[in-house]
Design an enzyme around this catalytic site. Structure first.
Site, PDB file in Angstrom:
ATOM      1  N   ASN A  39      26.672  77.805  30.913  1.00 26.29           N
ATOM      2  CA  ASN A  39      25.326  78.360  31.061  1.00 26.29           C
ATOM      3  C   ASN A  39      25.438  79.883  30.959  1.00 26.29           C
ATOM      4  O   ASN A  39      25.834  80.542  31.916  1.00 26.29           O
ATOM      5  CB  ASN A  39      24.752  77.936  32.425  1.00 26.29           C
ATOM      6  CG  ASN A  39      23.388  78.560  32.689  1.00 26.29           C
ATOM      7  OD1 ASN A  39      22.784  79.151  31.789  1.00 26.29           O
ATOM      8  ND2 ASN A  39      22.908  78.428  33.919  1.00 26.29           N
TER       9      ASN A  39
ATOM     10  N   LYS B 161      23.115  81.959  30.763  1.00 23.78           N
ATOM     11  CA  LYS B 161      21.973  82.641  31.404  1.00 23.78           C
ATOM     12  C   LYS B 161      21.419  83.711  30.457  1.00 23.78           C
ATOM     13  O   LYS B 161      21.458  83.522  29.243  1.00 23.78           O
ATOM     14  CB  LYS B 161      22.392  83.197  32.770  1.00 23.78           C
ATOM     15  CG  LYS B 161      23.047  82.116  33.642  1.00 23.78           C
ATOM     16  CD  LYS B 161      23.218  82.484  35.077  1.00 23.78           C
ATOM     17  CE  LYS B 161      23.840  81.302  35.815  1.00 23.78           C
ATOM     18  NZ  LYS B 161      23.997  81.518  37.237  1.00 23.78           N
TER      19      LYS B 161
ATOM     20  N   HIS C  98      17.081  74.489  37.101  1.00 15.80           N
ATOM     21  CA  HIS C  98      18.135  75.387  37.592  1.00 15.80           C
ATOM     22  C   HIS C  98      17.584  76.202  38.760  1.00 15.80           C
ATOM     23  O   HIS C  98      16.408  76.571  38.770  1.00 15.80           O
ATOM     24  CB  HIS C  98      18.610  76.315  36.459  1.00 15.80           C
ATOM     25  CG  HIS C  98      19.821  77.096  36.853  1.00 15.80           C
ATOM     26  ND1 HIS C  98      19.742  78.241  37.602  1.00 15.80           N
ATOM     27  CD2 HIS C  98      21.145  76.867  36.647  1.00 15.80           C
ATOM     28  CE1 HIS C  98      20.971  78.689  37.824  1.00 15.80           C
ATOM     29  NE2 HIS C  98      21.836  77.873  37.264  1.00 15.80           N
TER      30      HIS C  98
ATOM     31  N   GLU D 186      17.747  79.193  39.529  1.00 15.70           N
ATOM     32  CA  GLU D 186      17.091  80.463  39.182  1.00 15.70           C
ATOM     33  C   GLU D 186      15.671  80.213  38.680  1.00 15.70           C
ATOM     34  O   GLU D 186      14.765  81.013  38.924  1.00 15.70           O
ATOM     35  CB  GLU D 186      17.945  81.215  38.147  1.00 15.70           C
ATOM     36  CG  GLU D 186      19.179  81.835  38.816  1.00 15.70           C
ATOM     37  CD  GLU D 186      20.434  81.857  37.960  1.00 15.70           C
ATOM     38  OE1 GLU D 186      20.339  81.811  36.724  1.00 15.70           O
ATOM     39  OE2 GLU D 186      21.538  81.925  38.554  1.00 15.70           O
TER      40      GLU D 186
ATOM     41  N   GLU E 146      24.401  71.913  42.403  1.00 17.74           N
ATOM     42  CA  GLU E 146      24.738  73.335  42.519  1.00 17.74           C
ATOM     43  C   GLU E 146      24.162  73.898  43.819  1.00 17.74           C
ATOM     44  O   GLU E 146      22.972  74.237  43.879  1.00 17.74           O
ATOM     45  CB  GLU E 146      24.137  74.118  41.341  1.00 17.74           C
ATOM     46  CG  GLU E 146      24.610  73.645  39.993  1.00 17.74           C
ATOM     47  CD  GLU E 146      24.433  74.723  38.933  1.00 17.74           C
ATOM     48  OE1 GLU E 146      25.457  75.187  38.406  1.00 17.74           O
ATOM     49  OE2 GLU E 146      23.293  75.109  38.652  1.00 17.74           O
TER      50      GLU E 146
ATOM     51  N   GLY F 112      27.091  82.146  41.585  1.00 20.39           N
ATOM     52  CA  GLY F 112      27.303  83.572  41.318  1.00 20.39           C
ATOM     53  C   GLY F 112      27.791  84.365  42.522  1.00 20.39           C
ATOM     54  O   GLY F 112      27.762  85.590  42.529  1.00 20.39           O
TER      55      GLY F 112
ATOM     56  N   SER G 281      30.242  79.026  41.091  1.00 23.39           N
ATOM     57  CA  SER G 281      31.474  79.815  41.170  1.00 23.39           C
ATOM     58  C   SER G 281      32.738  79.045  40.756  1.00 23.39           C
ATOM     59  O   SER G 281      33.810  79.276  41.303  1.00 23.39           O
ATOM     60  CB  SER G 281      31.636  80.404  42.582  1.00 23.39           C
ATOM     61  OG  SER G 281      30.571  81.295  42.855  1.00 23.39           O
TER      62      SER G 281
HETATM   63  P1  PGA Z   1      28.163  80.534  38.415  1.00 23.02           P
HETATM   64  O1  PGA Z   1      26.773  79.879  37.946  1.00 23.02           O
HETATM   65  O2  PGA Z   1      29.264  79.736  37.770  1.00 23.02           O
HETATM   66  O3  PGA Z   1      28.103  81.950  37.916  1.00 23.02           O
HETATM   67  O4  PGA Z   1      28.203  80.449  39.894  1.00 23.02           O
HETATM   68  C1  PGA Z   1      26.616  78.491  37.887  1.00 23.02           C
HETATM   69  C2  PGA Z   1      25.222  78.151  37.415  1.00 23.02           C
HETATM   70  O5  PGA Z   1      24.276  78.861  37.768  1.00 23.02           O
HETATM   71  O6  PGA Z   1      25.021  77.161  36.685  1.00 23.02           O
END
Ligand code: PGA
Length: 248
Positions: free
Chosen positions: A10, A12, A95, A97, A165, A171, A210
């Site tokens: 992803n 983003k 997601h 976000e 998640e 993140g 992460s």
């Molecule tokens: P990350 O994001 O690996 O940077 O923690 C995972 C995601 O949002 O799918």
């Protein structure tokens, strides 16, 4: 539907034409086994560029978001019909976000999930609790609610992937513990089993939050984990390739 191992990138709101050039130059130097299906989710504006890069490879293409109508007066939105022009097979739905920054409700997430399914693509439904929900012992309640919003009144959810998640792990450099991941994945399967036992046995459930080249192998060894959705570490082609290699 067959249970399948996945590693998904992803990106983003990151990447550029020169990033894409560089990424695949390095990524394609790695020899990857066929054990994992590997899916790249670039920003929608770069679907065509990535589609061209991966056309002779086993990589698959996904989109980070769609709206639930085919076309019309929806300024700024992209539909499932459009992304199919670029051979998109997967779409991230719900997601954290999108849920938290863009206030997408569970009803809205469900409509998008079914739009993607109706167009023959595979929705990757992202679910997970916030830190305060976990600390107040609401993880299972939240996961149940998020799954029910999509699966209730619905008997055709055969082609879907779930990404668990935990919001507090995205993140942040903090990953959930092996016990927390195993518990959540087993619980998710049990909720889906109430709708359809066969789907529950065969659906792929990925962990996200992460994951990097150092912790991927131990996460992939956890019972009921069928791979991962990777954010930050997927922007580095070398690290991302190392993660893909951890699927045996
Ligand atoms: P990350 O994001 O690996 O940077 O923690 C995972 C995601 O949002 O799918």
């Amino acid at each position: 539907m067959m249970r399948q191992k996945y590693v998904m990138a992803n990106w983003k709101m990151n990447a550029s034409i020169s990033f894409i050039e560089e990424f695949f130059k390095i990524f394609f130097n790695h020899t990857l086994s066929a054990a994992a299906k590997c899916v790249i989710f670039p920003p929608a504006i770069y679907l065509q560029a990535v589609c061209q890069k991966i056309e002779d490879s086993s990589l698959m293409l996904g989109c980070q978001n769609v709206f639930y109508e085919d076309k019309g007066a929806f300024t700024g939105e992209v539909s499932s019909v459009m992304i199919k022009d670029f051979n998109c097979k997967y779409v991230l739905i719900g997601h954290s976000e999108r849920r938290h920054i863009f206030n997408e409700s569970e009803k809205f997430v469900a409509k998008k999930f079914h739009h993607v399914n109706d167009h023959g693509m595979i929705p990757v439904l992202c679910i997970g609790e916030t830190l305060s929900e976990r600390e107040s012992n609401k993880t299972k309640e939240v996961l149940t609610r998020q799954l029910n919003a999509v699966f209730q009144n619905q008997n055709t959810f055969d082609s879907a992937v779930i990404a668990y998640e935990p919001v507090w792990a995205i993140g942040t450099g903090k990953t959930a513990s092996a016990g927390e991941i195993e518990d959540a994945h087993g619980f998710i399967r049990s909720v889906i089993a109430q709708y359809n036992k066969n789907t529950a046995d065969n659906i792929s459930i990925l962990y996200g939050g992460s994951v990097n080249e150092a912790n991927a192998e131990s996460i992939f060894n956890i019972n009921d984990v069928d791979g991962s959705l990777i954010g930050g570490a997927s922007l580095d082609p070398g690290k991302f390739a190392e993660i893909v290699k951890c699927i045996k």
